[in-house]
Every structure is written in structure tokens, then in C-alpha cells.
Design a protein around this motif. Structure first.
Motif, PDB file in Angstrom:
ATOM      1  N   MET A  54     111.898 -26.074  -3.981  1.00 31.53           N
ATOM      2  CA  MET A  54     110.812 -26.990  -4.298  1.00 31.53           C
ATOM      3  C   MET A  54     111.342 -28.208  -5.058  1.00 31.53           C
ATOM      4  SD  MET A  54     107.364 -26.161  -6.431  1.00 31.53           S
ATOM      5  CE  MET A  54     106.963 -24.861  -5.275  1.00 31.53           C
ATOM      6  N   PRO A  55     110.967 -29.407  -4.634  1.00 31.23           N
ATOM      7  CA  PRO A  55     111.384 -30.604  -5.362  1.00 31.23           C
ATOM      8  C   PRO A  55     110.882 -30.566  -6.812  1.00 31.23           C
ATOM      9  CG  PRO A  55     110.428 -31.178  -3.232  1.00 31.23           C
ATOM     10  CD  PRO A  55     110.184 -29.710  -3.448  1.00 31.23           C
ATOM     11  N   ALA A  56     111.725 -31.062  -7.707  1.00 31.61           N
ATOM     12  CA  ALA A  56     111.417 -31.017  -9.138  1.00 31.61           C
ATOM     13  C   ALA A  56     110.058 -31.633  -9.462  1.00 31.61           C
ATOM     14  CB  ALA A  56     112.518 -31.716  -9.926  1.00 31.61           C
ATOM     15  N   GLU A  57     109.702 -32.704  -8.767  1.00 32.19           N
ATOM     16  CA  GLU A  57     108.430 -33.382  -9.080  1.00 32.19           C
ATOM     17  C   GLU A  57     107.212 -32.538  -8.723  1.00 32.19           C
ATOM     18  OE1 GLU A  57     109.949 -34.924  -5.103  1.00 32.19           O
ATOM     19  OE2 GLU A  57     110.813 -34.694  -7.099  1.00 32.19           O
ATOM     20  N   LEU A  58     107.385 -31.537  -7.879  1.00 29.44           N
ATOM     21  CA  LEU A  58     106.263 -30.652  -7.534  1.00 29.44           C
ATOM     22  C   LEU A  58     106.189 -29.418  -8.428  1.00 29.44           C
ATOM     23  CD1 LEU A  58     106.364 -30.701  -3.627  1.00 29.44           C
ATOM     24  CD2 LEU A  58     104.831 -31.945  -5.167  1.00 29.44           C
ATOM     25  N   ARG A  59     107.280 -29.071  -9.055  1.00 31.94           N
ATOM     26  CA  ARG A  59     107.323 -27.839  -9.853  1.00 31.94           C
ATOM     27  C   ARG A  59     106.322 -27.819 -10.997  1.00 31.94           C
ATOM     28  NH1 ARG A  59     113.707 -26.103 -10.185  1.00 31.94           N
ATOM     29  NH2 ARG A  59     113.967 -25.826  -7.933  1.00 31.94           N
ATOM     30  N   ASP A  60     105.975 -28.992 -11.520  1.00 33.58           N
ATOM     31  CA  ASP A  60     104.984 -29.073 -12.603  1.00 33.58           C
ATOM     32  C   ASP A  60     103.555 -28.940 -12.095  1.00 33.58           C
ATOM     33  OD1 ASP A  60     106.647 -29.420 -14.864  1.00 33.58           O
ATOM     34  OD2 ASP A  60     106.939 -31.526 -14.343  1.00 33.58           O
ATOM     35  N   THR A  64     102.140 -20.767 -10.158  1.00 36.25           N
ATOM     36  CA  THR A  64     102.991 -19.599  -9.893  1.00 36.25           C
ATOM     37  C   THR A  64     102.228 -18.529  -9.135  1.00 36.25           C
ATOM     38  OG1 THR A  64     102.478 -18.736 -12.097  1.00 36.25           O
ATOM     39  CG2 THR A  64     104.531 -19.950 -11.848  1.00 36.25           C
ATOM     40  N   SER A  65     100.913 -18.523  -9.245  1.00 33.55           N
ATOM     41  CA  SER A  65     100.123 -17.506  -8.545  1.00 33.55           C
ATOM     42  C   SER A  65     100.302 -17.594  -7.028  1.00 33.55           C
ATOM     43  CB  SER A  65      98.638 -17.641  -8.902  1.00 33.55           C
ATOM     44  OG  SER A  65      98.159 -18.924  -8.559  1.00 33.55           O
ATOM     45  N   SER A  80     101.841 -15.242 -15.398  1.00 32.63           N
ATOM     46  CA  SER A  80     100.505 -15.816 -15.588  1.00 32.63           C
ATOM     47  C   SER A  80     100.457 -16.766 -16.787  1.00 32.63           C
ATOM     48  CB  SER A  80      99.455 -14.711 -15.716  1.00 32.63           C
ATOM     49  OG  SER A  80      99.752 -13.841 -16.767  1.00 32.63           O
ATOM     50  N   ARG A  81     101.224 -16.498 -17.810  1.00 30.49           N
ATOM     51  CA  ARG A  81     101.273 -17.381 -18.980  1.00 30.49           C
ATOM     52  C   ARG A  81     101.994 -18.694 -18.640  1.00 30.49           C
ATOM     53  NH1 ARG A  81     102.718 -13.726 -22.383  1.00 30.49           N
ATOM     54  NH2 ARG A  81     104.937 -13.917 -22.021  1.00 30.49           N
ATOM     55  N   ASN A  82     103.033 -18.605 -17.831  1.00 27.29           N
ATOM     56  CA  ASN A  82     103.791 -19.773 -17.383  1.00 27.29           C
ATOM     57  C   ASN A  82     103.308 -20.093 -15.972  1.00 27.29           C
ATOM     58  OD1 ASN A  82     105.830 -20.089 -19.649  1.00 27.29           O
ATOM     59  ND2 ASN A  82     105.979 -17.929 -19.149  1.00 27.29           N
ATOM     60  N   ASN A  83     102.152 -20.736 -15.909  1.00 25.64           N
ATOM     61  CA  ASN A  83     101.345 -20.772 -14.698  1.00 25.64           C
ATOM     62  C   ASN A  83     101.721 -21.830 -13.658  1.00 25.64           C
ATOM     63  OD1 ASN A  83     100.511 -22.848 -16.301  1.00 25.64           O
ATOM     64  ND2 ASN A  83      98.346 -22.457 -16.053  1.00 25.64           N
ATOM     65  N   VAL A  85     105.362 -23.502 -11.570  1.00 26.92           N
ATOM     66  CA  VAL A  85     106.744 -23.151 -11.250  1.00 26.92           C
ATOM     67  C   VAL A  85     107.722 -23.648 -12.323  1.00 26.92           C
ATOM     68  CG1 VAL A  85     108.617 -23.516  -9.581  1.00 26.92           C
ATOM     69  CG2 VAL A  85     106.307 -22.950  -8.781  1.00 26.92           C
ATOM     70  N   ALA A  86     107.583 -24.889 -12.770  1.00 30.01           N
ATOM     71  CA  ALA A  86     108.512 -25.442 -13.759  1.00 30.01           C
ATOM     72  C   ALA A  86     108.509 -24.620 -15.049  1.00 30.01           C
ATOM     73  CB  ALA A  86     108.174 -26.894 -14.063  1.00 30.01           C
ATOM     74  N   LYS A  87     107.325 -24.227 -15.503  1.00 32.16           N
ATOM     75  CA  LYS A  87     107.229 -23.441 -16.738  1.00 32.16           C
ATOM     76  C   LYS A  87     107.821 -22.043 -16.560  1.00 32.16           C
ATOM     77  CE  LYS A  87     103.273 -23.728 -19.049  1.00 32.16           C
ATOM     78  NZ  LYS A  87     101.813 -23.853 -19.303  1.00 32.16           N
ATOM     79  N   LEU A  88     107.590 -21.424 -15.415  1.00 27.86           N
ATOM     80  CA  LEU A  88     108.133 -20.084 -15.181  1.00 27.86           C
ATOM     81  C   LEU A  88     109.654 -20.120 -15.106  1.00 27.86           C
ATOM     82  CD1 LEU A  88     107.714 -17.084 -14.736  1.00 27.86           C
ATOM     83  CD2 LEU A  88     107.350 -17.572 -12.301  1.00 27.86           C
TER      84      LEU A  88
END
Length: 113
Positions: A54-60, A64-65, A80-83, A85-88
Motif C-alpha cells: 500500500m502506498p504510504a499516502e493511503l496508509r493513514d 485495519t478492519s 482495533s486500537r490502531n485502526n 494501516v499506518a498506526k498498526l
């Protein structure tokens, strides 16, 4: 002769190698990070690979679900807490960075110089 051996670590190692092979077959030439391998392990190779690519600009933006089965997502408080992709990935990297400093990880690394 005692044949009681714990094959769990061997099976886990094989699973991680299978993930590396999966990524290589799809053209990913770089080394996978520990967090990227963990995503492939947690969500399955296909979903995890989608996160890796996934491109970095989409990860935010991407939840994650989207990468977990409903029950698995609900039982995984880290996902679920890091909801997004970038946060997870960031949370997983942080955990990996801490655990690589533990003695067991140092011992394992020393066994494979």
C-alpha cells in the motif's frame, strides 16, 4: 530415544519463510521488515501483502478492519486500537524494536551470525 520435540518454532519459522516466498513471487524484492512479516502472519499472506504494498499516502486512510476477519479483528485489541494501516504498522514496529533488545532475541541472533 526421546522423540518429544516441540515443533512449534519450526512450524512458525516455515510459515514466515512461506510469507517471504509469497512476497517474492509477487515481485517484492526488498527484505520484509518484522512488522511486515507480522502483518502477513496475522492477516494472511494476501491481506498482509496488500498492506505491505500500500502506498504510504493511503496508509493513514485505510482501516485495519479491511484486512481481518470480523471475529479476529474484534479479538485483537492492537488492531482495533490502531485502526488504520499506518498506526498498526507503527505500533507493531515499536513492539518489535523493544523485543529485539530482549535476551532471547539477542541469543537467537547470535546463533545465526
Amino acid at each position: 530415544m526421546n522423540l518429544d520435540i516441540d515443533i512449534g518454532p519450526l512450524l512458525q519459522t516455515q510459515k514466515l519463510m512461506d510469507s517471504v516466498v509469497f512476497a517474492r513471487r509477487r515481485g517484492f524484492k526488498e527484505s520484509l521488515t518484522a512488522a511486515e512479516l507480522e502483518m502477513m502472519n496475522l492477516t494472511g499472506d494476501g491481506n498482509g501483502f496488500d498492506m505491505v504494498m500500500m502506498p504510504a499516502e493511503l496508509r493513514d486512510q485505510v482501516p485495519t478492519s479491511n484486512f481481518f476477519q470480523k471475529d479476529g479483528y474484534e479479538r485483537n485489541p492492537v488492531a482495533s486500537r490502531n485502526n488504520v494501516v499506518a498506526k498498526l504498522l507503527a505500533a507493531t514496529n515499536e513492539k518489535m524494536d523493544k523485543e529485539v533488545k530482549l535476551q532471547g532475541a539477542k541469543d537467537l541472533a547470535a546463533a545465526f551470525p
